[in-house]
Design an enzyme around this catalytic site. Structure first.
Site, mmCIF file in Angstrom:
data_model
loop_
_atom_site.group_PDB
_atom_site.id
_atom_site.type_symbol
_atom_site.label_atom_id
_atom_site.label_comp_id
_atom_site.label_asym_id
_atom_site.label_seq_id
_atom_site.Cartn_x
_atom_site.Cartn_y
_atom_site.Cartn_z
ATOM 1 N N GLU A 108 35.433 47.284 41.898
ATOM 2 C CA GLU A 108 35.343 48.256 40.804
ATOM 3 C C GLU A 108 34.127 48.038 39.907
ATOM 4 O O GLU A 108 33.587 49.002 39.348
ATOM 5 C CB GLU A 108 36.624 48.206 39.956
ATOM 6 N N ALA A 134 41.520 53.726 44.929
ATOM 7 C CA ALA A 134 41.771 55.006 44.259
ATOM 8 C C ALA A 134 40.781 56.058 44.761
ATOM 9 O O ALA A 134 39.732 55.736 45.316
ATOM 10 C CB ALA A 134 41.654 54.835 42.749
ATOM 11 N N GLU A 142 45.081 45.926 45.199
ATOM 12 C CA GLU A 142 46.107 45.859 44.157
ATOM 13 C C GLU A 142 47.474 46.228 44.721
ATOM 14 O O GLU A 142 48.490 45.632 44.351
ATOM 15 C CB GLU A 142 45.727 46.779 42.999
ATOM 16 N N GLY A 172 42.097 49.556 44.521
ATOM 17 C CA GLY A 172 43.526 49.841 44.412
ATOM 18 C C GLY A 172 44.289 49.475 45.668
ATOM 19 O O GLY A 172 45.486 49.195 45.612
#
Length: 259
Positions: free
Chosen positions: A131, A63, A111, A108
């Site tokens: 994270e 992200a 992910e 992300g």
């Protein structure tokens, strides 16, 4: 037209391509464009399999931290829900999906890779869920898809430490399914996807649905889902053609229309 995400189709294989230099960070616009590309890939009959690709240098770096850092709780709650929904849209593409991972897939980015059915990576790749080093946790499927893929204890090790995992270890853990030379990543992903270009599309969709849905329920319910999907295939032309070809010509010689 989308600015950062495109869908290119060739020979029955659709490539969802991220192109937001330098690291394909998943900001609001990218996540919205990913969702739209997933919708298009799902709907188009000429797309029989899908490749997720971030280019030759980087799959996705996660992200956009600069965009996230100063958001209020209501703002991040909205962003988190939308990001999860976008990645779930990709996971729900009713066709075989392979992630072609170059450089690294972190946060992300990993992910996003976890939404695929198969993951091919270069031998110089690093993956991880870092994270925790930012004082947060994975928020777009990392705690759920990763633990289902490699088991809770191994997922906890990666998520608790936030460490980067090299390709060889990621292959042993089961995060990656195939490791190749860095220059061969896209070609290897395309080879995997291309085998489904002329396959029985309805049966492939049923197989993916049965497996993914069954993971979320108990065994008895999963078996009922499987039986329902299995018997429903007798309403397809591919089932009739496939069995007729087997009887007349032996295995592996059927041609399918995808209906």
């Amino acid at each position: 037209m989308a600015e950062f995400v495109s869908l290119e189709v060739e020979g029955g294989v659709g490539t969802i391509r991220l192109d937001r230099p330098p690291v394909n960070a998943l900001n609001n616009q990218v996540q919205a464009e990913l969702a739209e590309a997933a919708r298009e890939a799902s709907d188009r009959d000429d797309v029989r399999a899908v490749i997720l690709y971030g280019g030759e240098k980087t799959f996705a770096g996660g992200a956009d931290i600069k965009e996230m850092a100063d958001r209020t709780y209501p703002e991040i709650a909205k962003f988190g829900a939308e990001l999860t929904a976008s990645l779930t849209r990709i996971a729900n593409i009713p066709k075989p999906v392979v992630a072609a991972i170059t450089g690294y897939a972190l946060g992300g980015g990993l992910e996003l890779a976890l939404t695929a059915d198969w993951r091919v990576a270069g031998d110089n790749v690093k993956v991880g869920q870092p994270e925790i080093q930012l004082g947060i946790i994975p928020g777009a499927g990392g705690t759920q898809r990763l633990s289902r893929l490699i088991g809770p204890s191994k997922a906890k090790d990666l998520i608790f430490t936030g460490r980067f995992v090299k390709a060889e270890e990621a292959l042993k853990l089961g995060i990656l399914d195939e490791v190749v030379a860095p220059d061969d990543v896209y070609a290897a992903a395309r080879k995997w996807a291309a085998q489904f270009a002329n396959g029985p599309a309805v049966a492939l969709r049923a197989a993916k649905t049965a497996i993914d849905s069954g993971l979320d329920v108990d065994l008895d319910t999963g078996l009922k889902i499987e039986t329902q999907l299995f018997t429903a295939l007798w309403a397809t032309e591919d089932q009739a053609n496939g069995m007729k070809s087997f009887i007349e010509n032996g295995p592996g010689k059927a041609t399918f229309e995808g209906k």
